[in-house]
Structure formats: structure tokens, C-alpha cells
Write a protein that holds these residues in place. Sequence first.
Motif, PDB file in Angstrom:
ATOM      1  N   LEU A  93       0.943  -1.154  -0.100  1.00 36.55           N
ATOM      2  CA  LEU A  93      -0.045  -0.084   0.098  1.00 36.55           C
ATOM      3  C   LEU A  93       0.787   1.229   0.135  1.00 36.55           C
ATOM      4  CD1 LEU A  93      -1.496   0.657   3.566  1.00 36.55           C
ATOM      5  CD2 LEU A  93       0.639  -0.638   3.175  1.00 36.55           C
ATOM      6  N   THR A  94       0.206   2.331  -0.233  1.00 41.04           N
ATOM      7  CA  THR A  94       1.118   3.710  -0.584  1.00 41.04           C
ATOM      8  C   THR A  94       1.057   4.255   1.117  1.00 41.04           C
ATOM      9  OG1 THR A  94       0.305   4.007  -2.538  1.00 41.04           O
ATOM     10  CG2 THR A  94       1.448   6.006  -1.488  1.00 41.04           C
ATOM     11  N   PHE A  95       1.939   3.648   1.860  1.00 40.84           N
ATOM     12  CA  PHE A  95       1.870   3.834   3.357  1.00 40.84           C
ATOM     13  C   PHE A  95       1.869   5.356   3.808  1.00 40.84           C
ATOM     14  CE2 PHE A  95       2.569   2.465   7.462  1.00 40.84           C
ATOM     15  CZ  PHE A  95       3.520   3.597   8.136  1.00 40.84           C
ATOM     16  N   SER A  96       2.315   6.246   3.170  1.00 37.91           N
ATOM     17  CA  SER A  96       2.402   7.715   3.607  1.00 37.91           C
ATOM     18  C   SER A  96       0.836   8.289   3.350  1.00 37.91           C
ATOM     19  CB  SER A  96       3.490   8.549   2.828  1.00 37.91           C
ATOM     20  OG  SER A  96       3.335   8.282   1.281  1.00 37.91           O
ATOM     21  N   THR A  97       0.236   7.680   2.621  1.00 31.01           N
ATOM     22  CA  THR A  97      -1.158   8.359   2.621  1.00 31.01           C
ATOM     23  C   THR A  97      -2.189   7.695   3.627  1.00 31.01           C
ATOM     24  OG1 THR A  97      -2.090   6.452   0.953  1.00 31.01           O
ATOM     25  CG2 THR A  97      -0.688   8.523  -0.060  1.00 31.01           C
ATOM     26  N   TYR A  98      -1.818   6.595   4.301  1.00 27.96           N
ATOM     27  CA  TYR A  98      -2.851   6.230   5.107  1.00 27.96           C
ATOM     28  C   TYR A  98      -2.450   6.565   6.501  1.00 27.96           C
ATOM     29  CZ  TYR A  98      -4.415   2.518   2.135  1.00 27.96           C
ATOM     30  OH  TYR A  98      -5.178   2.158   1.090  1.00 27.96           O
ATOM     31  N   ALA A  99      -3.626   6.818   7.412  1.00 24.98           N
ATOM     32  CA  ALA A  99      -3.413   6.973   8.973  1.00 24.98           C
ATOM     33  C   ALA A  99      -3.490   5.422   9.462  1.00 24.98           C
ATOM     34  CB  ALA A  99      -4.715   7.476   9.253  1.00 24.98           C
ATOM     35  N   MET A 100      -2.471   5.393  10.358  1.00 21.03           N
ATOM     36  CA  MET A 100      -2.319   4.126  11.101  1.00 21.03           C
ATOM     37  C   MET A 100      -2.579   4.070  12.628  1.00 21.03           C
ATOM     38  SD  MET A 100      -0.859   2.542   8.552  1.00 21.03           S
ATOM     39  CE  MET A 100      -0.315   1.078   9.412  1.00 21.03           C
ATOM     40  N   GLY A 101      -3.109   3.058  13.079  1.00 17.73           N
ATOM     41  CA  GLY A 101      -3.579   2.829  14.260  1.00 17.73           C
ATOM     42  C   GLY A 101      -3.216   1.672  15.166  1.00 17.73           C
ATOM     43  N   TRP A 102      -3.093   1.592  16.350  1.00 17.79           N
ATOM     44  CA  TRP A 102      -2.878   0.525  17.222  1.00 17.79           C
ATOM     45  C   TRP A 102      -4.253   0.235  17.990  1.00 17.79           C
ATOM     46  CZ3 TRP A 102       0.824  -3.036  16.850  1.00 17.79           C
ATOM     47  CH2 TRP A 102       2.348  -2.576  16.235  1.00 17.79           C
ATOM     48  N   PHE A 103      -4.672  -0.808  17.850  1.00 16.54           N
ATOM     49  CA  PHE A 103      -5.828  -1.521  18.927  1.00 16.54           C
ATOM     50  C   PHE A 103      -5.364  -2.598  19.612  1.00 16.54           C
ATOM     51  CE2 PHE A 103      -9.173   1.177  16.714  1.00 16.54           C
ATOM     52  CZ  PHE A 103      -8.579   1.548  15.601  1.00 16.54           C
ATOM     53  N   ARG A 104      -6.354  -2.952  20.509  1.00 20.79           N
ATOM     54  CA  ARG A 104      -5.903  -4.419  21.359  1.00 20.79           C
ATOM     55  C   ARG A 104      -7.100  -4.825  21.880  1.00 20.79           C
ATOM     56  NH1 ARG A 104      -3.703  -1.182  27.036  1.00 20.79           N
ATOM     57  NH2 ARG A 104      -5.666  -0.570  27.801  1.00 20.79           N
ATOM     58  N   GLN A 105      -7.120  -6.128  21.989  1.00 20.85           N
ATOM     59  CA  GLN A 105      -8.116  -7.112  22.428  1.00 20.85           C
ATOM     60  C   GLN A 105      -7.712  -8.017  23.615  1.00 20.85           C
ATOM     61  OE1 GLN A 105     -10.090  -9.199  19.558  1.00 20.85           O
ATOM     62  NE2 GLN A 105     -12.043  -9.385  20.613  1.00 20.85           N
ATOM     63  N   ALA A 106      -8.345  -7.583  24.523  1.00 21.65           N
ATOM     64  CA  ALA A 106      -8.048  -8.632  25.835  1.00 21.65           C
ATOM     65  C   ALA A 106      -8.983  -9.896  25.969  1.00 21.65           C
ATOM     66  CB  ALA A 106      -8.016  -7.652  27.146  1.00 21.65           C
ATOM     67  N   PRO A 107      -8.569 -10.986  26.278  1.00 18.20           N
ATOM     68  CA  PRO A 107      -9.417 -12.028  26.464  1.00 18.20           C
ATOM     69  C   PRO A 107     -10.806 -11.836  27.171  1.00 18.20           C
ATOM     70  CG  PRO A 107      -7.221 -12.652  27.492  1.00 18.20           C
ATOM     71  CD  PRO A 107      -7.388 -11.102  27.309  1.00 18.20           C
ATOM     72  N   GLY A 108     -11.759 -12.166  26.364  1.00 18.85           N
ATOM     73  CA  GLY A 108     -13.110 -11.934  26.808  1.00 18.85           C
ATOM     74  C   GLY A 108     -13.705 -10.414  26.719  1.00 18.85           C
ATOM     75  N   LYS A 109     -12.914  -9.611  26.063  1.00 20.94           N
ATOM     76  CA  LYS A 109     -13.417  -8.443  25.665  1.00 20.94           C
ATOM     77  C   LYS A 109     -13.283  -7.792  24.311  1.00 20.94           C
ATOM     78  CE  LYS A 109     -11.735  -6.468  30.626  1.00 20.94           C
ATOM     79  NZ  LYS A 109     -11.052  -5.434  31.036  1.00 20.94           N
ATOM     80  N   GLU A 110     -13.975  -6.575  24.195  1.00 15.02           N
ATOM     81  CA  GLU A 110     -14.084  -6.272  22.890  1.00 15.02           C
ATOM     82  C   GLU A 110     -12.976  -5.615  22.537  1.00 15.02           C
ATOM     83  OE1 GLU A 110     -18.875  -5.676  22.075  1.00 15.02           O
ATOM     84  OE2 GLU A 110     -17.338  -4.086  22.022  1.00 15.02           O
ATOM     85  N   ARG A 111     -12.515  -5.588  21.068  1.00 13.13           N
ATOM     86  CA  ARG A 111     -11.307  -4.730  20.694  1.00 13.13           C
ATOM     87  C   ARG A 111     -11.452  -3.391  20.813  1.00 13.13           C
ATOM     88  NH1 ARG A 111     -10.223  -5.746  14.512  1.00 13.13           N
ATOM     89  NH2 ARG A 111     -12.048  -4.126  14.568  1.00 13.13           N
TER      90      ARG A 111
END
Length: 123
Positions: A27-45
Amino acid sequence: QVQLVESGGGLVQAGGSLRLSCAASGLTFSTYAMGWFRQAPGKEREFVATIVWSGGITYYADSVKGRFTISRDNAKNTVYLQMNSLKPEDTAVYYCAAGLRQATLQRGTGDYWGQGTQVTVSS
């Protein structure tokens, strides 16, 4: 084919630090916003942090503000998450995501997602 590959997860004691990396390709990396998400056991992302295409603006969940730092290197097609002062409640699988719009990405609607990397914080 777009690929997002996370690395840097592991086991760390409470109060310690880890740096996650996400290498992007296809992908054209420099045109995308990037993010981090997390998901713990038994929980939503959940949203952790996002960064706009230029790297000039960042957003954080209240739970990580002041402890985590998101950054990116567009020359290396890589986004990072520096995690300091880790707590047991930070234990989760951490996912990298890309989206053309930061606002929609932050709501969890990413165009592309990585497979995740496990972060475990022991007390």
C-alpha cells in the motif's frame, strides 16, 4: 497484496517497557492513517492510538495517554508503539491497522489489519 506485520510483543513485568512495530507493504503507506488497537481475553477490541499520514497529529485512548507513544517512519513503511509504565491491564493482543481516514480508523473501521502480537504484563 497488502500486509501489516506486527512484532515486538512479549512478556514484561509491570512498570516495564516494550516497543511494538508494524511493517506495512502493498500500500502507499504515506497516504494512510495508522493505528494500534488491542483485545484482551473476553473483551471487545479497543482503540489504543492513531497517527495521521504525516505523523503530525496523534490520538490516544485515555487509558494509555502519557504512557504510550505512537510514531511512524514513512521511509520505512513502519509504525511504532512505544509502551512505558506497563500495567497488567495492558495485557492483550495488539493489532496494527491502516485507514484512509483517521476518524473512521479511530472508530475501529480500518481498511487493513495485521494478525496481532501478544503483550503480557505480569504483576
